[in-house]
Scaffold this motif. Structure first.
Motif, PDB file in Angstrom:
ATOM      1  N   ARG A  92       0.847  -1.196   0.000  1.00  0.00           N
ATOM      2  CA  ARG A  92       0.000   0.000   0.000  1.00  0.00           C
ATOM      3  C   ARG A  92       0.890   1.256   0.000  1.00  0.00           C
ATOM      4  O   ARG A  92       0.676   2.189  -0.762  1.00  0.00           O
ATOM      5  N   GLU A  93       1.910   1.222   0.855  1.00  0.00           N
ATOM      6  CA  GLU A  93       2.805   2.385   0.941  1.00  0.00           C
ATOM      7  C   GLU A  93       3.542   2.598  -0.376  1.00  0.00           C
ATOM      8  O   GLU A  93       3.695   3.715  -0.857  1.00  0.00           O
ATOM      9  N   ARG A 117       1.182   4.098  -2.828  1.00  0.00           N
ATOM     10  CA  ARG A 117       0.886   5.500  -2.478  1.00  0.00           C
ATOM     11  C   ARG A 117       2.034   6.419  -2.875  1.00  0.00           C
ATOM     12  O   ARG A 117       1.838   7.615  -3.064  1.00  0.00           O
ATOM     13  N   ALA A 126      -5.404   1.597  -2.909  1.00  0.00           N
ATOM     14  CA  ALA A 126      -4.287   1.836  -1.991  1.00  0.00           C
ATOM     15  C   ALA A 126      -4.409   3.221  -1.351  1.00  0.00           C
ATOM     16  O   ALA A 126      -3.927   3.442  -0.236  1.00  0.00           O
ATOM     17  N   GLY A 127      -5.081   4.142  -2.050  1.00  0.00           N
ATOM     18  CA  GLY A 127      -5.237   5.500  -1.529  1.00  0.00           C
ATOM     19  C   GLY A 127      -6.305   5.607  -0.455  1.00  0.00           C
ATOM     20  O   GLY A 127      -6.409   6.631   0.219  1.00  0.00           O
ATOM     21  N   THR A 185      -4.071  11.916  -2.814  1.00  0.00           N
ATOM     22  CA  THR A 185      -3.930  10.527  -3.248  1.00  0.00           C
ATOM     23  C   THR A 185      -4.791  10.257  -4.469  1.00  0.00           C
ATOM     24  O   THR A 185      -4.380   9.576  -5.392  1.00  0.00           O
TER      25      THR A 185
END
Ligand code: HEM
Length: 423
Positions: A265-266, A269, A381-382, A419
């Motif tokens: 996810r990071e 992002r 993911a955002g 995001t």
């Protein structure tokens, strides 16, 4: 070795029961990469690897006519679909799908789906819980129909009905149980509706936006110069809409990957487009969808020393190749970086078939799938959300596999406008 001396026991039913591990298991017993079996009453050769892909996609070796069982056509693809054609008839039909490979078409679809997703996210925020597989199927149905020019009566809940039917067609193609009969009913219902739509457009009772997929299918002609039969036009229009909605399988798989590996996810992002592309390839490689592909030997052939008589089945082990240790090193690890370390060859990564989409049967929607998933993976993911306790297992015995719970999420929030606009 001669395929005529293949096992006498037909493996069609055990194949259904063993699911994705059937051909990989068979090929494990034959380290030379060639295995003999029997399916649909015919001797069959199972193959995998980039060289096998080229063998399989050479239509002087293998053709599709007669390769797909009736129950698969009555649910997943439709009778007389492009998937079943060979030679000139295939190329003429494929012309209808080829514009979908163009970058502007891919961008157009993404531009239609993304605002629908963003609107839906606001609703999810108000709901106690949403199942990502289900809500993504509705978003994709609404977005692809707007893009393709297919009218939907939103007031009558037509989007949700259509989404359910399209998912059912995919979900029920490889089982003999109630899921299969649901799939058949869904296909009959939607083929009837789409046939009427084609007839209405051709007679002027309904409008098809200029340049739309709907307009194109209504005007498309067979190799003989005749317009597609209205039922065939409906089948092929569904062959654009249905697999686009099936991208919801990959959306749920994306959520699964983000949950099990929060560092992904990071990374997403961070907005690195090369990493996003690698992530999407890894989702399509790692997670199970198409198990294998089948064709029929058009003449007596020889593959790696095995004689294959004309009429025998040739099976390309799609799932096995996407998890082949020789190609991927650590195939059962979800690791997008592999696609940054090495450029992937055309016939190595084959979740949507191999060879050339323009001349062969490779999926013409691969670019659409990648474009959609890149946009939706970034948006997913955002988001911030919580994942309550649920059954996140994926059974490899079920074809098509899917995350058992569909990935239920709660407290969905968009943490920052930045995001969303980064996409
Ligand atoms: C969910 C993602 C998708 C997956 C996993 C997928 C997978 C596949 C596979 C495995 C094939 C068979 C290739 C072969 O027979 O050699 C195929 C063919 C096909 N796909 Fe897809 N596909 C997806 C999305 C799409 C989309 C978005 C479209 C929309 C245009 C599409 C349209 C087709 C068509 C028309 C064919 C038949 C091509 C031919 O026979 O020439 N697919 N796909």
């Amino acid at each position: 070795m001669d395929l005529r001396r293949s096992p006498v026991i037909d493996r069609s039913l055990p194949a259904l029961a063993q699911g994705y591990s059937w051909l990989p298991g068979l090929l494990r017993e034959h380290p030379d990469g060639v295995a003999r079996t029997r399916v649909m009453g015919k001797p069959a050769l199972a193959v995998r690897g980039p060289e096998a892909v080229r063998f399989f996609y050479d239509e002087h070796n293998v053709q599709r006519g007669g390769a797909l069982p009736g129950p698969v056509l009555s649910t997943l693809f439709g009778h007389d679909a492009v998937h079943t054609l060979d030679g000139g008839a295939h190329r003429a039909r494929k012309e209808f799908f080829l514009p979908l490979l163009q970058a502007d078409r891919i961008a157009g679809l993404v531009e239609h789906v993304v605002p629908v997703w963003d609107d839906a996210v606001r609703e999810w925020n108000r709901a106690e819980q949403v199942v990502l597989f289900d809500v993504a199927s509705v978003v994709l149905t609404r977005g692809v129909c707007r893009w393709a020019g297919v009218p939907l009566d939103e007031g009558a809940g037509e989007t949700e009905h259509l989404a359910r039917d399209l998912v059912a067609m995919v979900d029920g193609f490889a089982t003999a149980g109630p899921r299969h009969w649901r799939a058949r009913r869904a296909r009959s219902r939607q083929e009837e509706r789409f046939t009427r739509l084609v007839e209405d457009v051709r007679s002027g009772r309904a409008a098809a936006p200029e340049g739309s997929v709907l307009a194109a299918v209504c005007r498309h002609r067979e190799a003989t110069g005749e317009l597609l039969h209205p039922h065939t036009a409906a089948v092929e229009l569904l062959n654009v809409i249905r697999p686009t909605v099936a991208v919801c399988w990959f959306v749920a798989y994306t959520a699964h990957a983000l949950h099990l590996q929060p560092n992904q996810r990071e990374r997403l992002r961070g907005g690195d487009t090369a990493y996003t592309a690698a992530f999407v390839h890894e989702v399509r490689r790692f997670y199970p969808f198409a198990p294998f592909l089948g064709g029929v030997a058009v003449r007596d052939l020889s593959w790696q020393g095995v004689s294959v008589p004309a009429g025998a089945m040739v099976l390309l082990d799609v799932f096995g190749q996407n998890h082949d240790e020789e190609l991927w090193g650590d195939p059962y690890v979800f690791r997008p970086e592999r696609f940054l370390e090495h450029a992937v060859e055309r016939d190595e990564l084959i979740p949507q078939g191999g060879g050339e989409p323009r001349t062969g049967h490779r999926c013409p929607g691969e670019g659409l799938t990648i474009g959609l998933l890149e946009a939706l993976a970034l948006r997913l993911a955002g988001l911030d959300y919580t994942v309550p306790d649920q059954d996140l297992r994926i059974s490899l015995r079920r074809i098509p596999a899917r995350v058992r719970s569909g990935v239920a999420v709660r407290d969905v929030r968009v943490p920052s406008e930045r995001t969303l606009t980064a996409v």
